[in-house]
Motif scaffolding. Structure first.
Motif, PDB file in Angstrom:
ATOM      1  N   PRO A 102      38.562  50.246  37.381  1.00  0.00           N
ATOM      2  CA  PRO A 102      38.562  50.594  35.962  1.00  0.00           C
ATOM      3  C   PRO A 102      38.361  49.343  35.100  1.00  0.00           C
ATOM      4  O   PRO A 102      39.019  48.334  35.318  1.00  0.00           O
ATOM      5  CB  PRO A 102      39.951  51.199  35.740  1.00  0.00           C
ATOM      6  N   VAL A 103      37.430  49.431  34.163  1.00  0.00           N
ATOM      7  CA  VAL A 103      37.138  48.307  33.269  1.00  0.00           C
ATOM      8  C   VAL A 103      37.471  48.747  31.849  1.00  0.00           C
ATOM      9  O   VAL A 103      36.963  49.754  31.365  1.00  0.00           O
ATOM     10  CB  VAL A 103      35.646  47.904  33.363  1.00  0.00           C
ATOM     11  N   HIS A 104      38.350  47.993  31.192  1.00  0.00           N
ATOM     12  CA  HIS A 104      38.746  48.308  29.819  1.00  0.00           C
ATOM     13  C   HIS A 104      38.549  47.069  28.957  1.00  0.00           C
ATOM     14  O   HIS A 104      39.037  45.999  29.302  1.00  0.00           O
ATOM     15  CB  HIS A 104      40.202  48.771  29.768  1.00  0.00           C
ATOM     16  N   ASN A 105      37.838  47.232  27.858  1.00  0.00           N
ATOM     17  CA  ASN A 105      37.553  46.128  26.936  1.00  0.00           C
ATOM     18  C   ASN A 105      36.901  44.950  27.649  1.00  0.00           C
ATOM     19  O   ASN A 105      37.179  43.795  27.353  1.00  0.00           O
ATOM     20  CB  ASN A 105      38.824  45.668  26.216  1.00  0.00           C
ATOM     21  N   GLY A 106      36.057  45.243  28.641  1.00  0.00           N
ATOM     22  CA  GLY A 106      35.339  44.187  29.345  1.00  0.00           C
ATOM     23  C   GLY A 106      36.172  43.397  30.328  1.00  0.00           C
ATOM     24  O   GLY A 106      35.758  42.338  30.785  1.00  0.00           O
ATOM     25  N   LYS A 107      37.357  43.893  30.691  1.00  0.00           N
ATOM     26  CA  LYS A 107      38.243  43.166  31.604  1.00  0.00           C
ATOM     27  C   LYS A 107      38.783  44.105  32.675  1.00  0.00           C
ATOM     28  O   LYS A 107      38.838  45.313  32.490  1.00  0.00           O
ATOM     29  CB  LYS A 107      39.410  42.538  30.849  1.00  0.00           C
ATOM     30  N   ILE A 108      39.197  43.497  33.812  1.00  0.00           N
ATOM     31  CA  ILE A 108      39.868  44.281  34.854  1.00  0.00           C
ATOM     32  C   ILE A 108      41.233  43.671  35.114  1.00  0.00           C
ATOM     33  O   ILE A 108      41.477  42.508  34.805  1.00  0.00           O
ATOM     34  CB  ILE A 108      39.045  44.335  36.166  1.00  0.00           C
ATOM     35  N   LYS A 109      42.097  44.455  35.713  1.00  0.00           N
ATOM     36  CA  LYS A 109      43.441  43.967  36.010  1.00  0.00           C
ATOM     37  C   LYS A 109      43.431  43.088  37.255  1.00  0.00           C
ATOM     38  O   LYS A 109      42.542  43.161  38.091  1.00  0.00           O
ATOM     39  CB  LYS A 109      44.398  45.141  36.192  1.00  0.00           C
ATOM     40  N   ARG A 110      44.455  42.280  37.362  1.00  0.00           N
ATOM     41  CA  ARG A 110      44.560  41.291  38.429  1.00  0.00           C
ATOM     42  C   ARG A 110      44.506  41.916  39.818  1.00  0.00           C
ATOM     43  O   ARG A 110      43.874  41.374  40.722  1.00  0.00           O
ATOM     44  CB  ARG A 110      45.864  40.520  38.228  1.00  0.00           C
ATOM     45  N   ILE A 111      45.146  43.063  40.018  1.00  0.00           N
ATOM     46  CA  ILE A 111      45.192  43.690  41.339  1.00  0.00           C
ATOM     47  C   ILE A 111      43.779  44.011  41.838  1.00  0.00           C
ATOM     48  O   ILE A 111      43.474  43.842  43.006  1.00  0.00           O
ATOM     49  CB  ILE A 111      46.103  44.949  41.334  1.00  0.00           C
ATOM     50  N   TYR A 112      42.908  44.441  40.933  1.00  0.00           N
ATOM     51  CA  TYR A 112      41.527  44.746  41.335  1.00  0.00           C
ATOM     52  C   TYR A 112      40.764  43.465  41.632  1.00  0.00           C
ATOM     53  O   TYR A 112      39.933  43.428  42.533  1.00  0.00           O
ATOM     54  CB  TYR A 112      40.827  45.573  40.258  1.00  0.00           C
ATOM     55  N   ALA A 113      41.038  42.413  40.878  1.00  0.00           N
ATOM     56  CA  ALA A 113      40.392  41.122  41.130  1.00  0.00           C
ATOM     57  C   ALA A 113      40.769  40.608  42.513  1.00  0.00           C
ATOM     58  O   ALA A 113      39.930  40.078  43.239  1.00  0.00           O
ATOM     59  CB  ALA A 113      40.789  40.119  40.059  1.00  0.00           C
ATOM     60  N   LEU A 114      42.032  40.805  42.899  1.00  0.00           N
ATOM     61  CA  LEU A 114      42.472  40.363  44.228  1.00  0.00           C
ATOM     62  C   LEU A 114      41.777  41.166  45.325  1.00  0.00           C
ATOM     63  O   LEU A 114      41.355  40.611  46.341  1.00  0.00           O
ATOM     64  CB  LEU A 114      43.994  40.473  44.357  1.00  0.00           C
ATOM     65  N   LYS A 115      41.637  42.481  45.118  1.00  0.00           N
ATOM     66  CA  LYS A 115      40.925  43.315  46.098  1.00  0.00           C
ATOM     67  C   LYS A 115      39.487  42.859  46.251  1.00  0.00           C
ATOM     68  O   LYS A 115      38.965  42.754  47.364  1.00  0.00           O
ATOM     69  CB  LYS A 115      40.929  44.785  45.664  1.00  0.00           C
ATOM     70  N   ILE A 116      38.837  42.578  45.120  1.00  0.00           N
ATOM     71  CA  ILE A 116      37.445  42.122  45.147  1.00  0.00           C
ATOM     72  C   ILE A 116      37.352  40.765  45.818  1.00  0.00           C
ATOM     73  O   ILE A 116      36.462  40.517  46.634  1.00  0.00           O
ATOM     74  CB  ILE A 116      36.856  42.082  43.729  1.00  0.00           C
ATOM     75  N   ALA A 117      38.301  39.854  45.518  1.00  0.00           N
ATOM     76  CA  ALA A 117      38.297  38.523  46.129  1.00  0.00           C
ATOM     77  C   ALA A 117      38.432  38.624  47.641  1.00  0.00           C
ATOM     78  O   ALA A 117      37.734  37.943  48.389  1.00  0.00           O
ATOM     79  CB  ALA A 117      39.421  37.674  45.543  1.00  0.00           C
ATOM     80  N   GLU A 118      39.325  39.507  48.124  1.00  0.00           N
ATOM     81  CA  GLU A 118      39.501  39.697  49.562  1.00  0.00           C
ATOM     82  C   GLU A 118      38.217  40.228  50.198  1.00  0.00           C
ATOM     83  O   GLU A 118      37.816  39.772  51.273  1.00  0.00           O
ATOM     84  CB  GLU A 118      40.661  40.646  49.847  1.00  0.00           C
ATOM     85  N   LEU A 119      37.574  41.180  49.535  1.00  0.00           N
ATOM     86  CA  LEU A 119      36.323  41.739  50.052  1.00  0.00           C
ATOM     87  C   LEU A 119      35.241  40.652  50.131  1.00  0.00           C
ATOM     88  O   LEU A 119      34.546  40.517  51.143  1.00  0.00           O
ATOM     89  CB  LEU A 119      35.856  42.886  49.170  1.00  0.00           C
ATOM     90  N   LEU A 120      35.098  39.855  49.076  1.00  0.00           N
ATOM     91  CA  LEU A 120      34.076  38.819  49.059  1.00  0.00           C
ATOM     92  C   LEU A 120      34.354  37.737  50.107  1.00  0.00           C
ATOM     93  O   LEU A 120      33.425  37.215  50.717  1.00  0.00           O
ATOM     94  CB  LEU A 120      33.962  38.190  47.661  1.00  0.00           C
ATOM     95  N   GLU A 121      35.624  37.419  50.326  1.00  0.00           N
ATOM     96  CA  GLU A 121      35.966  36.450  51.370  1.00  0.00           C
ATOM     97  C   GLU A 121      35.586  36.998  52.739  1.00  0.00           C
ATOM     98  O   GLU A 121      35.057  36.278  53.581  1.00  0.00           O
ATOM     99  CB  GLU A 121      37.464  36.111  51.329  1.00  0.00           C
ATOM    100  N   ASP A 122      35.843  38.279  52.958  1.00  0.00           N
ATOM    101  CA  ASP A 122      35.495  38.927  54.224  1.00  0.00           C
ATOM    102  C   ASP A 122      33.977  38.915  54.442  1.00  0.00           C
ATOM    103  O   ASP A 122      33.495  38.621  55.525  1.00  0.00           O
ATOM    104  CB  ASP A 122      36.038  40.356  54.229  1.00  0.00           C
ATOM    105  N   ILE A 123      33.237  39.203  53.397  1.00  0.00           N
ATOM    106  CA  ILE A 123      31.777  39.218  53.473  1.00  0.00           C
ATOM    107  C   ILE A 123      31.226  37.811  53.677  1.00  0.00           C
ATOM    108  O   ILE A 123      30.276  37.610  54.417  1.00  0.00           O
ATOM    109  CB  ILE A 123      31.180  39.867  52.198  1.00  0.00           C
ATOM    110  N   GLY A 124      31.847  36.837  53.032  1.00  0.00           N
ATOM    111  CA  GLY A 124      31.368  35.457  53.111  1.00  0.00           C
ATOM    112  C   GLY A 124      31.573  34.792  54.456  1.00  0.00           C
ATOM    113  O   GLY A 124      30.968  33.780  54.746  1.00  0.00           O
ATOM    114  N   GLU A 125      32.420  35.367  55.299  1.00  0.00           N
ATOM    115  CA  GLU A 125      32.702  34.745  56.607  1.00  0.00           C
ATOM    116  C   GLU A 125      31.613  35.007  57.611  1.00  0.00           C
ATOM    117  O   GLU A 125      30.894  35.936  57.568  1.00  0.00           O
ATOM    118  CB  GLU A 125      34.042  35.265  57.150  1.00  0.00           C
TER     119      GLU A 125
END
Length: 76
Positions: free
Chosen positions: A53-76
């Motif tokens: 969910p994106v509100h006012n052009g921002k996302i909450k920290r929990i979603y950022a952490l999920k995305i960061a974990e996914l990108l780290e997994d992909i980057g390996e």
């Protein structure tokens, strides 16, 4: 790049435009909400899609952490 996202995740909310650019740099797709709404879908082949969910052009920290974990997994 994922480390940059994790560093951003230490803040309270994050600018969606920067995150969407980061996802696309990793080869993912950011699908806009269908029929209005605020939930974008992040899609990478061979991975479960993440709905954010994106509100006012921002996302909450929990979603950022999920995305960061996914990108780290992909980057390996």
């Amino acid at each position: 790049l994922a480390k940059r996202l994790r560093a951003l995740a230490n803040g309270k909310e994050l600018p969606w435009s920067q995150i969407a650019t980061l996802i696309e740099a990793f080869g993912g797709a950011v699908l806009p909400p269908r029929g209005g709404g605020s939930h974008f879908k992040i899609v990478f082949s061979n991975y479960e899609p993440i709905t954010v969910p994106v509100h006012n052009g921002k996302i909450k920290r929990i979603y950022a952490l999920k995305i960061a974990e996914l990108l780290e997994d992909i980057g390996e």
